[in-house]
Design an enzyme around this catalytic site. Structure first.
Site, PDB file in Angstrom:
ATOM      1  N   GLY A  14     -18.241  37.890  -5.979  1.00  0.00           N
ATOM      2  CA  GLY A  14     -18.300  39.145  -5.237  1.00  0.00           C
ATOM      3  C   GLY A  14     -18.384  40.341  -6.156  1.00  0.00           C
ATOM      4  O   GLY A  14     -17.747  41.378  -5.910  1.00  0.00           O
ATOM      5  N   ILE A  19     -14.735  46.319  -5.870  1.00  0.00           N
ATOM      6  CA  ILE A  19     -13.721  45.853  -6.808  1.00  0.00           C
ATOM      7  C   ILE A  19     -14.298  44.841  -7.791  1.00  0.00           C
ATOM      8  O   ILE A  19     -14.027  44.884  -8.987  1.00  0.00           O
ATOM      9  CB  ILE A  19     -12.525  45.242  -6.050  1.00  0.00           C
ATOM     10  N   GLY A  20     -15.112  43.912  -7.293  1.00  0.00           N
ATOM     11  CA  GLY A  20     -15.673  42.887  -8.158  1.00  0.00           C
ATOM     12  C   GLY A  20     -16.530  43.463  -9.270  1.00  0.00           C
ATOM     13  O   GLY A  20     -16.455  43.023 -10.431  1.00  0.00           O
ATOM     14  N   TYR A 149      -8.461  38.475   9.015  1.00  0.00           N
ATOM     15  CA  TYR A 149      -8.547  38.852   7.608  1.00  0.00           C
ATOM     16  C   TYR A 149      -7.202  38.630   6.912  1.00  0.00           C
ATOM     17  O   TYR A 149      -7.136  38.030   5.833  1.00  0.00           O
ATOM     18  CB  TYR A 149      -8.968  40.312   7.500  1.00  0.00           C
TER      19      TYR A 149
END
Length: 259
Positions: A14, A19-20, A149
């Site tokens: 990702g 963030i990745g 989630y």
């Protein structure tokens, strides 16, 4: 500070945005050889340019068994695994379908489980390695409008803590990072989906979100991806050798969360 990552090979899932991408950039800046994967070669190439340093792209999606097999065949051994791939949405519990549950579990949980299952034995054999799950504060503070989630993020903590127990007495560590709401490409659409008025200016919308949806946040603002990446880079380094089986919450600081 030298994080002693020069020459280490790190796989970040990702990593084409958010963030990745920030994690991949941070690791590359520290001298690590970074591998990123995804479903679009165009997106991978764009991300590789943004990351800089030594970057390898692999066209494979670990959210499927076939994609994970293709990825591990292309990259058999690594030193550092960052399980960052994930999706999120706001949805009332009664509207979450069986397919939604399966899709979230497949992408958010099984992708990391598959890769950890492949790479952990090699790390143990070499007596060094890092596995880091990018979970979420939603793992311990499950939002009522994001239960599917939150379930996946709690599952990541269970996997991470269980795997850490298998590394006892080695120089392999497994940890989780739990960011609060982090600025990303799709965050404004998400904030609008939970706002009292979707036409509010972005700044007011963010203030309302933290006042109503995240009152426990210590910083009462969105976290920048680079702030998460800094912690992850440290956990990935030899300097974090004494940190294992931890779940670290990012919310303007590092607050250990006891699981």
């Amino acid at each position: 500070m030298d994080l002693q990552l020069t020459g280490k090979t790190a796989l970040v899932t990702g990593a084409t945005a958010g963030i990745g991408l920030a994690i991949a950039r941070s690791l590359a800046a520290e001298g690590a050889k970074v591998v990123i994967c995804g479903r679009s070669q165009v997106n991978l190439d764009t991300a590789a340019t943004a990351i800089g340093g030594s970057v390898r792209t692999v066209l494979a999606d670990p959210a499927s068994a076939e994609g994970a097999a293709a990825l591990t065949a292309a990259v058999p051994d690594i030193d550092i695994l960052i399980n960052n791939l994930g999706i999120y949405e706001s949805k009332a519990f009664g509207e979450i379908t069986d397919e939604d549950w399966r899709r979230f579990f497949e992408i958010n949980v099984l992708s990391g489980a598959r890769l950890s299952r492949h790479y952990l034995p090699g790390m143990l054999a070499r007596d060094w390695g890092r596995i880091i799950f990018i979970s979420s504060e939603s793992a311990v503070l499950v939002p009522p409008n994001m239960i599917h989630y939150g379930m996946t993020k709690t599952a990541q903590l269970a996997i991470s803590r269980g795997l850490a127990a298998t590394t006892k007495g080695t120089r392999v560590t497994v940890n989780s990072v739990l960011p609060g709401t982090t600025r990303s490409a799709g965050i404004e659409d998400f904030l609008r989906s939970v706002a009292s008025d979707p036409n509010l200016p972005a700044g007011e919308m963010e203030q309302e979100y933290f006042a109503k949806e995240r009152p426990s946040s210590l910083i009462q603002r969105m976290i920048e991806p680079e702030e998460v990446a800094s912690l992850v880079a440290y956990l990935a380094s030899p300097l974090s050798a004494a940190t294992n089986g931890a779940a670290l919450r990012v919310d303007g600081g590092i607050t250990p969360t006891i699981i």
